[in-house]
Design a protein around this motif. Structure first.
Motif, mmCIF file in Angstrom:
data_model
loop_
_atom_site.group_PDB
_atom_site.id
_atom_site.type_symbol
_atom_site.label_atom_id
_atom_site.label_comp_id
_atom_site.label_asym_id
_atom_site.label_seq_id
_atom_site.Cartn_x
_atom_site.Cartn_y
_atom_site.Cartn_z
ATOM 1 N N ALA A 79 -6.058 0.825 3.052
ATOM 2 C CA ALA A 79 -6.342 1.844 4.073
ATOM 3 C C ALA A 79 -7.325 1.357 5.128
ATOM 4 N N ALA A 80 -8.138 0.374 4.803
ATOM 5 C CA ALA A 80 -9.215 -0.051 5.708
ATOM 6 C C ALA A 80 -8.687 -0.509 7.060
ATOM 7 N N GLY A 81 -7.552 -1.219 7.074
ATOM 8 C CA GLY A 81 -7.012 -1.729 8.327
ATOM 9 C C GLY A 81 -6.605 -0.630 9.290
ATOM 10 N N PRO A 82 -5.664 0.251 8.910
ATOM 11 C CA PRO A 82 -5.269 1.328 9.826
ATOM 12 C C PRO A 82 -6.388 2.301 10.146
ATOM 13 N N LEU A 83 -7.356 2.462 9.251
ATOM 14 C CA LEU A 83 -8.503 3.305 9.582
ATOM 15 C C LEU A 83 -9.292 2.706 10.741
ATOM 16 N N THR A 84 -9.265 1.376 10.860
ATOM 17 C CA THR A 84 -9.893 0.722 12.005
ATOM 18 C C THR A 84 -9.182 1.101 13.297
ATOM 19 N N LEU A 123 2.259 4.031 12.238
ATOM 20 C CA LEU A 123 3.207 3.108 11.606
ATOM 21 C C LEU A 123 2.619 2.483 10.352
ATOM 22 N N ASN A 124 1.352 2.071 10.433
ATOM 23 C CA ASN A 124 0.726 1.428 9.282
ATOM 24 C C ASN A 124 0.589 2.365 8.097
ATOM 25 N N PHE A 125 0.393 3.646 8.357
ATOM 26 C CA PHE A 125 0.181 4.600 7.268
ATOM 27 C C PHE A 125 1.485 5.117 6.672
ATOM 28 N N LEU A 126 2.627 4.699 7.210
ATOM 29 C CA LEU A 126 3.890 5.104 6.605
ATOM 30 C C LEU A 126 3.992 4.515 5.197
ATOM 31 N N PRO A 127 4.414 5.300 4.214
ATOM 32 C CA PRO A 127 4.509 4.799 2.833
ATOM 33 C C PRO A 127 5.761 3.959 2.620
ATOM 34 N N VAL A 128 5.889 2.916 3.426
ATOM 35 C CA VAL A 128 7.056 2.037 3.393
ATOM 36 C C VAL A 128 6.629 0.689 2.814
ATOM 37 N N GLY A 131 5.690 -2.930 2.287
ATOM 38 C CA GLY A 131 5.332 -3.923 3.281
ATOM 39 C C GLY A 131 4.313 -3.435 4.281
ATOM 40 N N LEU A 132 4.102 -2.121 4.349
ATOM 41 C CA LEU A 132 3.114 -1.549 5.257
ATOM 42 C C LEU A 132 1.901 -1.064 4.460
ATOM 43 N N ASP A 133 0.792 -0.861 5.166
ATOM 44 C CA ASP A 133 -0.446 -0.485 4.490
ATOM 45 C C ASP A 133 -0.339 0.863 3.789
ATOM 46 N N GLY A 134 0.468 1.759 4.348
ATOM 47 C CA GLY A 134 0.612 3.065 3.716
ATOM 48 C C GLY A 134 1.155 2.967 2.307
ATOM 49 N N TYR A 135 2.109 2.047 2.125
ATOM 50 C CA TYR A 135 2.623 1.841 0.770
ATOM 51 C C TYR A 135 1.557 1.198 -0.110
ATOM 52 N N GLY A 136 0.753 0.305 0.490
ATOM 53 C CA GLY A 136 -0.328 -0.315 -0.282
ATOM 54 C C GLY A 136 -1.334 0.695 -0.787
ATOM 55 N N VAL A 137 -1.493 1.801 -0.057
ATOM 56 C CA VAL A 137 -2.425 2.843 -0.488
ATOM 57 C C VAL A 137 -1.919 3.547 -1.742
ATOM 58 N N ILE A 138 -0.612 3.806 -1.794
ATOM 59 C CA ILE A 138 -0.074 4.569 -2.933
ATOM 60 C C ILE A 138 0.422 3.667 -4.067
ATOM 61 N N GLU A 139 0.657 2.395 -3.776
ATOM 62 C CA GLU A 139 1.243 1.502 -4.780
ATOM 63 C C GLU A 139 0.460 1.457 -6.088
ATOM 64 N N PRO A 140 -0.885 1.388 -6.064
ATOM 65 C CA PRO A 140 -1.613 1.318 -7.341
ATOM 66 C C PRO A 140 -1.402 2.529 -8.234
ATOM 67 N N TRP A 141 -0.910 3.621 -7.677
ATOM 68 C CA TRP A 141 -0.756 4.853 -8.435
ATOM 69 C C TRP A 141 0.669 5.052 -8.937
ATOM 70 N N LEU A 142 1.547 4.103 -8.605
ATOM 71 C CA LEU A 142 2.929 4.175 -9.056
ATOM 72 C C LEU A 142 3.090 3.478 -10.405
ATOM 73 N N SER A 143 4.130 3.839 -11.109
ATOM 74 C CA SER A 143 4.381 3.203 -12.403
ATOM 75 C C SER A 143 4.806 1.752 -12.197
ATOM 76 N N TYR A 144 4.653 0.961 -13.240
ATOM 77 C CA TYR A 144 5.011 -0.460 -13.168
ATOM 78 C C TYR A 144 6.484 -0.638 -12.829
#
Length: 264
Positions: free
Chosen positions: A131-136, A177-182, A184-197
């Motif tokens: 999240a740090a990048g798009p928050l910038t 665009l960065n915050f989209l949960p897609v 390869g984008l940062d938005g997905y990186g935000v939610i990825e740790p909370w997804l199942s393996y």
């Protein structure tokens, strides 16, 4: 062995970044004062330099957050120097985003700092790094639009005002665009740790194509309309009108001819 001197050099601001900031400052002054014979050239150089500065700060935010979260290797990789030439993929982080601004007036998400995620413990830390990048970009947009939402535009030359508006548009598009949960984008990186393996494993192969898929969708008039309606809504909330961004983009594209800007 890592010494205090080497750690200091790993975090020293790069002359390359200083040079880009200098270009931004000089061309910003030229845009404000009307010093340049062709204001569009000054606006182009100012906005482009400021956009590159924001890209560097975006990547720096990822790296700095990773450093404080446990990845002590980011310093040795040069990510804390703000030097865009140190990124893993300078083409993806700098060249393509600038090219998209020139051709399409859209803030393409960059992204090419390699974080060693295995060194970082805790899902919240992983999410914060992403999240740090798009928050910038969000912060950059707020700063660019401060004269608008503070109602402090008296005395601000129209050319500089429009340049700020267009720069703000780029920051807002990049943030959304960065915050989209897609993948390869940062938005997905935000939610990825909370997804199942299992879900993460299934999604992983699609990550390299996530950004391409987003831009393919943006070619669809319906999707493009919804996206820019959202961008315009955010800008209006920050006090920036369609008039401001339109003339900012017209000035930026100086090669199309210097437009006669009517008074508001």
């Amino acid at each position: 062995m890592t010494t205090a001197t080497s750690r200091h050099s790993d975090r020293r601001i790069s002359p390359v970044f200083v040079g880009i900031v200098a270009v931004m400052a000089v061309t910003g002054w030229a845009t404000w004062t009307g010093f340049a014979e062709q204001p569009g050239v000054a606006v182009f150089l100012f906005v482009t330099a400021a956009w590159i500065v924001s890209l560097c700060l975006h990547e720096y935010a990822h790296a700095r957050t990773a450093l404080h979260s446990g990845d002590i290797t980011v310093g040795a990789k040069g990510y804390l120097t703000l030097n865009p030439l140190k990124y893993t993929h300078a083409l993806l982080s700098i060249v393509l985003p600038v090219l998209f601004v020139i051709l399409g007036g859209i803030g393409l998400p960059g992204g090419a700092v390699f974080i060693e995620r295995g060194r970082i413990q805790g899902r919240w830390k992983h999410s914060l790094i992403s999240a740090a990048g798009p928050l910038t970009n969000v912060l950059f947009a707020v700063v660019c639009t401060a004269p608008f939402w503070l109602d402090a535009l008296d005395g601000v030359p129209d050319t500089f005002r429009y340049a700020l508006a267009f720069l703000a548009l780029l920051q807002v598009t990049a943030a959304i665009l960065n915050f989209l949960p897609v993948p390869g984008l940062d938005g997905y990186g935000v939610i990825e740790p909370w997804l199942s393996y299992n879900i993460r494993r299934q999604v992983e192969p699609f990550a390299p194509f996530g950004l391409l898929a987003v831009f393919a969708l943006l070619w669809l008039p319906e999707v493009n309309g919804v996206f820019f309606d959202a961008v315009d809504a955010v800008l209006r909330a920050l006090g920036v009108s369609d008039w401001d961004t339109y003339w900012g983009q017209q000035l930026y594209r100086f090669w199309q001819g210097n437009p006669e800007i009517p008074a508001q």
